[in-house]
Design a protein around this motif. Structure first.
Motif, mmCIF file in Angstrom:
data_model
loop_
_atom_site.group_PDB
_atom_site.id
_atom_site.type_symbol
_atom_site.label_atom_id
_atom_site.label_comp_id
_atom_site.label_asym_id
_atom_site.label_seq_id
_atom_site.Cartn_x
_atom_site.Cartn_y
_atom_site.Cartn_z
ATOM 1 N N VAL A 56 0.871 -1.174 0.000
ATOM 2 C CA VAL A 56 0.000 0.000 0.000
ATOM 3 C C VAL A 56 0.913 1.231 0.000
ATOM 4 C CG1 VAL A 56 -1.700 1.303 1.339
ATOM 5 C CG2 VAL A 56 -1.840 -1.202 1.232
ATOM 6 N N PRO A 57 0.655 2.240 -0.841
ATOM 7 C CA PRO A 57 1.532 3.413 -0.889
ATOM 8 C C PRO A 57 1.751 4.025 0.494
ATOM 9 C CG PRO A 57 -0.040 3.477 -2.682
ATOM 10 C CD PRO A 57 -0.435 2.312 -1.833
ATOM 11 N N VAL A 58 2.994 4.379 0.781
ATOM 12 C CA VAL A 58 3.352 4.886 2.107
ATOM 13 C C VAL A 58 2.517 6.108 2.477
ATOM 14 C CG1 VAL A 58 5.203 5.842 3.515
ATOM 15 C CG2 VAL A 58 5.704 4.018 1.895
ATOM 16 N N ARG A 59 2.374 7.042 1.557
ATOM 17 C CA ARG A 59 1.624 8.261 1.861
ATOM 18 C C ARG A 59 0.168 7.961 2.167
ATOM 19 N NH1 ARG A 59 3.683 12.859 -2.499
ATOM 20 N NH2 ARG A 59 5.864 12.962 -1.765
ATOM 21 N N THR A 60 -0.427 7.071 1.393
ATOM 22 C CA THR A 60 -1.824 6.698 1.619
ATOM 23 C C THR A 60 -2.000 6.050 2.981
ATOM 24 O OG1 THR A 60 -2.175 6.360 -0.750
ATOM 25 C CG2 THR A 60 -3.746 5.322 0.749
ATOM 26 N N PHE A 61 -1.138 5.080 3.272
ATOM 27 C CA PHE A 61 -1.244 4.392 4.555
ATOM 28 C C PHE A 61 -1.023 5.355 5.719
ATOM 29 C CE2 PHE A 61 0.691 2.295 8.194
ATOM 30 C CZ PHE A 61 -0.278 1.338 8.478
ATOM 31 N N THR A 62 0.011 6.169 5.633
ATOM 32 C CA THR A 62 0.353 7.073 6.725
ATOM 33 C C THR A 62 -0.780 8.065 6.995
ATOM 34 O OG1 THR A 62 2.705 6.899 6.207
ATOM 35 C CG2 THR A 62 2.023 8.762 7.564
ATOM 36 N N LEU A 63 -1.328 8.642 5.946
ATOM 37 C CA LEU A 63 -2.412 9.612 6.120
ATOM 38 C C LEU A 63 -3.596 8.996 6.834
ATOM 39 C CD1 LEU A 63 -3.926 12.264 5.570
ATOM 40 C CD2 LEU A 63 -4.546 11.342 3.321
ATOM 41 N N TRP A 64 -4.048 7.837 6.364
ATOM 42 C CA TRP A 64 -5.267 7.260 6.909
ATOM 43 C C TRP A 64 -5.058 6.527 8.213
ATOM 44 C CZ3 TRP A 64 -9.373 9.457 5.384
ATOM 45 C CH2 TRP A 64 -9.409 10.040 4.109
ATOM 46 N N GLN A 65 -3.848 6.041 8.467
ATOM 47 C CA GLN A 65 -3.612 5.444 9.783
ATOM 48 C C GLN A 65 -3.557 6.535 10.846
ATOM 49 O OE1 GLN A 65 -1.204 5.188 12.248
ATOM 50 N NE2 GLN A 65 0.775 5.816 11.412
#
Length: 227
Positions: free
Chosen positions: A151-160
């Protein structure tokens, strides 16, 4: 300097009991448990929901007088532990793939992995990462799975971060609000904790029921003799 009696009480702590953890370790224990439950697969059994709620309750001073926590440090510890833990789990999954989960012998952990996969497939990355925070075991497994699935790092980081703050801060403030508004709330502590645990299982149960309802029509179609 800790006394021998205090050290003994810490060693005798019941890690499955939120009140026991808070009595022994206080705010620091909340941060450590949040990190372990969301970042390390061995922490899947820890009582994250009930711990956050009970900790918020104990910030009011209206519950057990022997344990009094400060709200601001508690919120920081809970949020930092939850966010750092999820990011750590993601990195571990990215490095080790699904091997860590596959090697586990825990049936409960494998069931959590299955639910995490279903969430990712049904809702996509963003919604699944947020929803997983509110489902025991799944919130432990989904983070390394997201890393393993790249999963793209930015996507995961934002939503986590979004899900982690909503879960950790939200449950803590819910406990604080209840403790501030209900006199002698300590009398109802055990039923309240039980209610929180049951409520945390509702998303998982709803997903199971939806999956069964979806499977039923498919089964009827495949058994239709006219096909």
């Amino acid at each position: 300097m800790p006394t021998p009696l205090h050290l003994a009480s810490q060693l005798a702590v019941n890690v499955l009991d939120a009140h026991s953890l808070l009595t022994a370790f206080g705010v620091l224990g909340v941060g450590v448990v949040m990190f372990a439950e969301t970042g390390l697969l061995v922490g899947f059994f820890l009582p994250g929901d009930s711990l956050l709620f009970t900790a918020g309750l104990l910030c009011t001073g209206t519950a057990d007088r022997a344990v009094k926590l400060s709200l601001a440090p508690l919120l920081v510890a809970a949020a930092v532990g939850a966010l750092a833990g999820a990011q750590c789990g993601y990195v571990l999954g990215r490095k080790a793939g699904g091997a860590l989960i596959a090697r586990s012998r825990s049936q409960r952990l494998h069931e959590g992995m299955k639910r995490a996969e279903e969430l990712l497939e049904r809702y996509g990355y963003a919604k699944a990462v947020v929803l997983a925070r509110f489902i025991p075991v799944v919130r432990t497994v989904l983070n390394p799975m997201a890393g393993a699935l790249e999963v793209p790092v930015r996507t995961f980081t934002l939503w986590q971060v979004v899900g982690g703050l909503a879960w950790s801060v939200g449950l803590t403030l819910a406990g604080f609000a209840l403790g501030s508004s209900v006199p002698n709330v300590d009398r109802y502590l055990l039923p309240l904790v039980a209610l929180i645990v049951v409520a945390s299982l509702v998303p998982l149960l709803s997903e199971v029921l939806r999956a069964r309802r979806g499977a039923a029509p498919q089964g009827e179609e495949t058994s239709d003799p006219g096909l």
